[in-house]
Design a protein around this motif. Structure first.
Motif, PDB file in Angstrom:
ATOM      1  N   UNK A  27      42.811  31.837  31.052  1.00 13.03           N
ATOM      2  CA  UNK A  27      44.216  32.000  30.690  1.00 13.03           C
ATOM      3  C   UNK A  27      44.607  33.430  31.025  1.00 13.03           C
ATOM      4  N   UNK A  28      45.602  33.584  31.881  1.00 14.34           N
ATOM      5  CA  UNK A  28      46.117  34.928  32.140  1.00 14.34           C
ATOM      6  C   UNK A  28      47.558  34.981  31.655  1.00 14.34           C
ATOM      7  N   UNK A  29      47.905  36.101  31.044  1.00 14.03           N
ATOM      8  CA  UNK A  29      49.208  36.268  30.405  1.00 14.03           C
ATOM      9  C   UNK A  29      50.047  37.260  31.198  1.00 14.03           C
ATOM     10  N   UNK A  30      51.341  36.928  31.358  1.00 12.81           N
ATOM     11  CA  UNK A  30      52.244  37.702  32.208  1.00 12.81           C
ATOM     12  C   UNK A  30      53.602  37.860  31.539  1.00 12.81           C
ATOM     13  N   UNK A  31      54.283  38.950  31.861  1.00 11.95           N
ATOM     14  CA  UNK A  31      55.607  39.211  31.301  1.00 11.95           C
ATOM     15  C   UNK A  31      56.680  38.287  31.858  1.00 11.95           C
ATOM     16  N   UNK A  32      56.523  37.850  33.110  1.00  8.87           N
ATOM     17  CA  UNK A  32      57.596  37.088  33.747  1.00  8.87           C
ATOM     18  C   UNK A  32      57.061  36.163  34.829  1.00  8.87           C
ATOM     19  N   UNK A  33      57.894  35.225  35.218  1.00 11.25           N
ATOM     20  CA  UNK A  33      57.545  34.354  36.340  1.00 11.25           C
ATOM     21  C   UNK A  33      57.474  35.153  37.643  1.00 11.25           C
ATOM     22  N   UNK A  34      58.284  36.199  37.758  1.00 19.08           N
ATOM     23  CA  UNK A  34      58.252  37.047  38.953  1.00 19.08           C
ATOM     24  C   UNK A  34      56.900  37.741  39.080  1.00 19.08           C
ATOM     25  N   UNK A  35      56.348  38.204  37.961  1.00 22.40           N
ATOM     26  CA  UNK A  35      55.029  38.848  37.983  1.00 22.40           C
ATOM     27  C   UNK A  35      53.958  37.843  38.399  1.00 22.40           C
ATOM     28  N   UNK A  36      54.049  36.622  37.913  1.00 21.93           N
ATOM     29  CA  UNK A  36      53.102  35.564  38.293  1.00 21.93           C
ATOM     30  C   UNK A  36      53.212  35.285  39.787  1.00 21.93           C
ATOM     31  N   UNK A  37      54.425  35.178  40.295  1.00 19.45           N
ATOM     32  CA  UNK A  37      54.644  34.905  41.713  1.00 19.45           C
ATOM     33  C   UNK A  37      54.070  36.030  42.579  1.00 19.45           C
ATOM     34  N   UNK A  38      54.284  37.275  42.170  1.00 20.60           N
ATOM     35  CA  UNK A  38      53.759  38.414  42.925  1.00 20.60           C
ATOM     36  C   UNK A  38      52.233  38.373  42.956  1.00 20.60           C
ATOM     37  N   UNK A  39      51.608  38.017  41.840  1.00 23.11           N
ATOM     38  CA  UNK A  39      50.151  37.907  41.797  1.00 23.11           C
ATOM     39  C   UNK A  39      49.672  36.779  42.704  1.00 23.11           C
ATOM     40  N   UNK A  40      50.359  35.659  42.667  1.00 26.31           N
ATOM     41  CA  UNK A  40      49.972  34.527  43.516  1.00 26.31           C
ATOM     42  C   UNK A  40      50.052  34.898  44.989  1.00 26.31           C
ATOM     43  N   UNK A  41      51.023  35.731  45.356  1.00 29.71           N
ATOM     44  CA  UNK A  41      51.229  36.105  46.755  1.00 29.71           C
ATOM     45  C   UNK A  41      50.432  37.337  47.180  1.00 29.71           C
ATOM     46  N   UNK A  42      49.717  37.981  46.251  1.00 32.44           N
ATOM     47  CA  UNK A  42      48.916  39.157  46.585  1.00 32.44           C
ATOM     48  C   UNK A  42      47.875  38.769  47.638  1.00 32.44           C
ATOM     49  N   UNK A  43      47.777  39.538  48.706  1.00 31.21           N
ATOM     50  CA  UNK A  43      46.927  39.185  49.855  1.00 31.21           C
ATOM     51  C   UNK A  43      45.457  38.984  49.477  1.00 31.21           C
ATOM     52  N   UNK A  44      44.891  39.887  48.707  1.00 32.66           N
ATOM     53  CA  UNK A  44      43.470  39.758  48.352  1.00 32.66           C
ATOM     54  C   UNK A  44      43.243  38.560  47.439  1.00 32.66           C
ATOM     55  N   UNK A  45      44.153  38.340  46.509  1.00 32.14           N
ATOM     56  CA  UNK A  45      44.054  37.178  45.625  1.00 32.14           C
ATOM     57  C   UNK A  45      44.146  35.885  46.439  1.00 32.14           C
ATOM     58  N   UNK A  46      45.044  35.837  47.409  1.00 37.12           N
ATOM     59  CA  UNK A  46      45.193  34.648  48.255  1.00 37.12           C
ATOM     60  C   UNK A  46      43.912  34.359  49.031  1.00 37.12           C
ATOM     61  N   UNK A  47      43.275  35.395  49.562  1.00 38.43           N
ATOM     62  CA  UNK A  47      42.043  35.213  50.328  1.00 38.43           C
ATOM     63  C   UNK A  47      40.921  34.678  49.441  1.00 38.43           C
ATOM     64  N   UNK A  48      40.789  35.215  48.247  1.00 40.27           N
ATOM     65  CA  UNK A  48      39.747  34.750  47.326  1.00 40.27           C
ATOM     66  C   UNK A  48      40.047  33.333  46.856  1.00 40.27           C
ATOM     67  N   UNK A  49      41.313  33.015  46.647  1.00 39.12           N
ATOM     68  CA  UNK A  49      41.701  31.656  46.254  1.00 39.12           C
ATOM     69  C   UNK A  49      41.279  30.654  47.329  1.00 39.12           C
ATOM     70  N   UNK A  50      41.460  31.013  48.590  1.00 36.47           N
ATOM     71  CA  UNK A  50      41.043  30.126  49.694  1.00 36.47           C
ATOM     72  C   UNK A  50      39.526  29.961  49.722  1.00 36.47           C
ATOM     73  N   UNK A  51      38.794  31.043  49.466  1.00 39.84           N
ATOM     74  CA  UNK A  51      37.338  30.933  49.417  1.00 39.84           C
ATOM     75  C   UNK A  51      36.919  30.027  48.270  1.00 39.84           C
ATOM     76  N   UNK A  52      37.640  30.096  47.161  1.00 41.31           N
ATOM     77  CA  UNK A  52      37.364  29.193  46.045  1.00 41.31           C
ATOM     78  C   UNK A  52      37.518  27.741  46.444  1.00 41.31           C
ATOM     79  N   UNK A  53      38.548  27.450  47.201  1.00 38.54           N
ATOM     80  CA  UNK A  53      38.776  26.067  47.662  1.00 38.54           C
ATOM     81  C   UNK A  53      37.647  25.585  48.572  1.00 38.54           C
ATOM     82  N   UNK A  54      37.168  26.461  49.436  1.00 43.12           N
ATOM     83  CA  UNK A  54      36.150  26.038  50.407  1.00 43.12           C
ATOM     84  C   UNK A  54      34.729  26.099  49.862  1.00 43.12           C
ATOM     85  N   UNK A  55      34.458  27.018  48.911  1.00 43.31           N
ATOM     86  CA  UNK A  55      33.074  27.224  48.479  1.00 43.31           C
ATOM     87  C   UNK A  55      32.803  26.939  47.001  1.00 43.31           C
ATOM     88  N   UNK A  56      33.593  27.504  46.098  1.00 41.73           N
ATOM     89  CA  UNK A  56      33.195  27.589  44.693  1.00 41.73           C
ATOM     90  C   UNK A  56      33.705  26.484  43.793  1.00 41.73           C
TER      91      UNK A  56
END
Length: 108
Positions: free
Chosen positions: A58-87
């Motif tokens: 569970x991660x807690x955020x002040x706003x939907x905009x903050x969540x969207x920015x985190x989702x679009x963060x380049x390093x987070x996106x790359x790790x998310x893709x590795x999660x889909x393929x490997x973990x």
């Protein structure tokens, strides 16, 4: 540890996952994502548990905009893709607005 959050409203991202047998690099990537998320504007805290292959974070955020920015963060996106393929064999992400929160803490 229970995250300390402000008075509602705020948002929670619920990430529920089932792991694969692949473990290479997972712990390091998970730790890096926690450190990186904590640096993002609007991040409030995180709670996580794993048992018998099922994980809930569970991660807690002040706003939907903050969540969207985190989702679009380049390093987070790359790790998310590795999660889909490997973990992860499966995962679900849910986003909700917290409107009420109650706390109990036994005196020490």
């Amino acid at each position: 540890m229970i995250a300390t959050t402000p008075e509602p409203p705020y948002y929670v991202v619920m990430f529920t996952s089932v792991r694969t047998e692949v473990d290479a690099g997972y712990a390091k990537a998970a730790q890096r994502m926690l450190e990186l998320a904590a640096q993002q504007p609007g991040f409030l805290g995180v709670e996580s548990a794993r048992s018998d292959g099922l994980g809930i974070t569970l991660s807690y955020w002040q706003s939907e905009e903050a969540i969207r920015a985190w989702r679009e963060h380049a390093e987070h996106s790359a790790v998310r893709e590795q999660g889909r393929t490997d973990w992860y064999a499966a995962f679900t992400t849910r986003v909700a607005k917290v409107e009420r929160a109650y706390t109990f803490s036994r005196p020490s």
